[in-house]
Design an enzyme around this catalytic site. Structure first.
Site, mmCIF file in Angstrom:
data_model
loop_
_atom_site.group_PDB
_atom_site.id
_atom_site.type_symbol
_atom_site.label_atom_id
_atom_site.label_comp_id
_atom_site.label_asym_id
_atom_site.label_seq_id
_atom_site.Cartn_x
_atom_site.Cartn_y
_atom_site.Cartn_z
ATOM 1 C CG HIS A 51 -1.948 1.026 1.234
ATOM 2 N ND1 HIS A 51 -1.844 2.204 1.948
ATOM 3 C CD2 HIS A 51 -3.140 1.077 0.588
ATOM 4 C CE1 HIS A 51 -2.930 2.925 1.745
ATOM 5 N NE2 HIS A 51 -3.733 2.268 0.932
ATOM 6 C CB SER A 252 -7.828 -13.217 -3.176
ATOM 7 O OG SER A 252 -8.216 -11.910 -3.538
#
Ligand SMILES: *Cc1c(COP(=O)(O)O)cnc(C)c1O
Length: 281
Positions: A51, A252
């Site tokens: 991130h 996921s």
């Protein structure tokens, strides 16, 4: 609240320290600062799919950093990590491990990273691991035991407004009690010890977190995890049937698809796009 979260991440009641943050970014800023305070000479290692707040931390703290390549699925390239660890053997390592990357939902494998550190000759007092588990931190306890303080990790952070769906930004940061003294300063004015990043924080968000966790409970969360995994699989299959190329990482809930050519469609559904890809969570 923290009883349940610390339970999921396997840390003993008298051994943790944590607080409700304003979001995943604050948790990353805190976790990486802990690593820097424990290992002031440390180099920050983060994959290029980490991130953006991780690289922001490196700039803010003026840390030397190494960006690690990723595989096509967005997971850290461990051989590249190994090469860079070997290049910098004279300096300790502070590693940001992403448990669910923002765009592709890839999970960096903590066990492989620990094994790599060991192989490269880094003893436990020469590395610090921060787990950025913004999206998946409350999912992994139901699918594998990737996050566990039984392993030599230093901190874990989640965002409350992602998987738990809190209506305003918030997060939880958990670390080992033994690490927090390095950050603590006595502040007379608030009659308290400060070891956090932000000063005043939202007092309502812990109640939302508590409400969400206690309303769902362990079983409800587990159901949510299953439902999200099933939905992702369903979407992937349906898109595939339409001849659209898709990717879904194992474990996921983020479906990556080719970027739709129709701009109006992208705008209408507010699809987040990177290069020629779009994703749906
Ligand atoms: C969203 C996200 C963050 C940042 O979280 P905020 O709560 O938006 O500050 C950090 N890391 C990852 C992997 C994320 O997906």
């Amino acid at each position: 609240l923290d009883y349940r979260i610390i339970d999921m991440w396997e840390i003993e009641k008298d051994q943790y320290w944590g607080y409700v943050t304003n979001g995943g970014t604050e948790g990353n800023l805190h976790g990486i600062l802990l690593g820097r305070e424990l290992l002031p000479e440390g180099i920050l290692y983060a994959s290029k799919d980490s991130h953006y707040s991780v690289f922001k931390a490196a700039r803010m703290y003026r840390m030397d950093s190494e960006t690690i390549n990723t595989s096509v699925n967005g997971e850290m390239d461990y051989s590249n990590l190994r090469a860079k660890l070997l290049q910098n053997k004279d300096k300790p390592a502070i590693i940001n491990v992403t448990i669910g990357t923002t765009f592709k939902g890839a999970i960096d494998d903590v066990d492989v990273i620990l094994e790599t550190l060991k192989d490269c000759g880094y003893s436990q007092d020469r590395f610090y691991i921060h787990c950025d588990a913004a999206l998946c931190g409350l999912m992994t306890p139901f699918i594998n035991n990737m996050i566990s303080f039984k392993k030599p990790i230093g901190s874990v952070t989640i965002s409350g407004h992602k998987f738990l769906g809190c209506p305003m930004p918030c997060g939880v940061q958990i670390t080992r009690k033994s690490y927090i003294n390095n950050l603590s300063t006595n502040v007379e004015y608030i009659a308290s010890v400060d070891a956090t990043i932000s000063g005043s924080r939202n007092g309502l968000t812990p109640i939302f977190l508590w409400y969400s966790l206690s309303a769902k409970g362990q079983i409800g969360l587990q159901k949510d995890v299953k439902k999200c995994l099933d939905n992702a699989k369903y979407l992937k299959d349906r898109l595939q049937q339409e001849g659209i190329s898709v990717m879904l990482n194992e474990l996921s809930i983020i479906v990556v698809l080719e970027r739709p050519r129709d701009h109006e469609f992208v705008r209408r559904w507010q699809l987040s796009c990177v290069k020629d890809m779009a994703h749906v969570i």
